[in-house]
Motif scaffolding. Structure first.
Motif: not given
Ligand SMILES: [Zn+2]
Length: 99
Positions: A6-10, A32-37
């Motif tokens: 559910n990460c919005e990849h902000k 690579v998303c910093k939040k979810c990888g």
């Molecule tokens: Zn993400």
């Protein structure tokens, strides 16, 4: 990692790029998303105008370099001529002094 799914990849556009594929009008980057990888593909338009401008300025620089080289050669020739004149001048002075 818990928010994966559910990460919005902000802030994905500022994330690390692991792959870049360039096409005529677009660039597809895998980041690579910093939040979810998660690996996320982003699509960007290539800035054709900027590319063209860079090419033009490079051409301009090349042209200036050629012009400068030609001018430098001319200056060198003038300098040589001045040296010759100076030699003749000083030789004349020496002769006059000698007389
Ligand atoms: Zn993400």
């Amino acid at each position: 990692m818990a928010e994966n799914g559910n990460c919005e990849h902000k802030g994905i556009m500022e994330s690390k790029v692991v792959e870049t594929r360039k096409f005529d009008q677009i660039v597809i980057r895998t980041r690579v998303c910093k939040k979810c990888g998660e690996r996320v593909r982003t699509v960007e338009l290539t800035d054709r105008n900027l590319e063209n401008e860079r090419r033009v300025s490079r051409q301009r620089l090349d042209k200036l370099t050629v012009e400068f080289k030609a001018e430098a050669q001319e200056i060198a020739q003038v300098m040589d001529a001045i040296k010759v004149l100076a030699k003749i001048g000083s030789a004349g002075d020496e002769k006059q002094r000698g007389d």
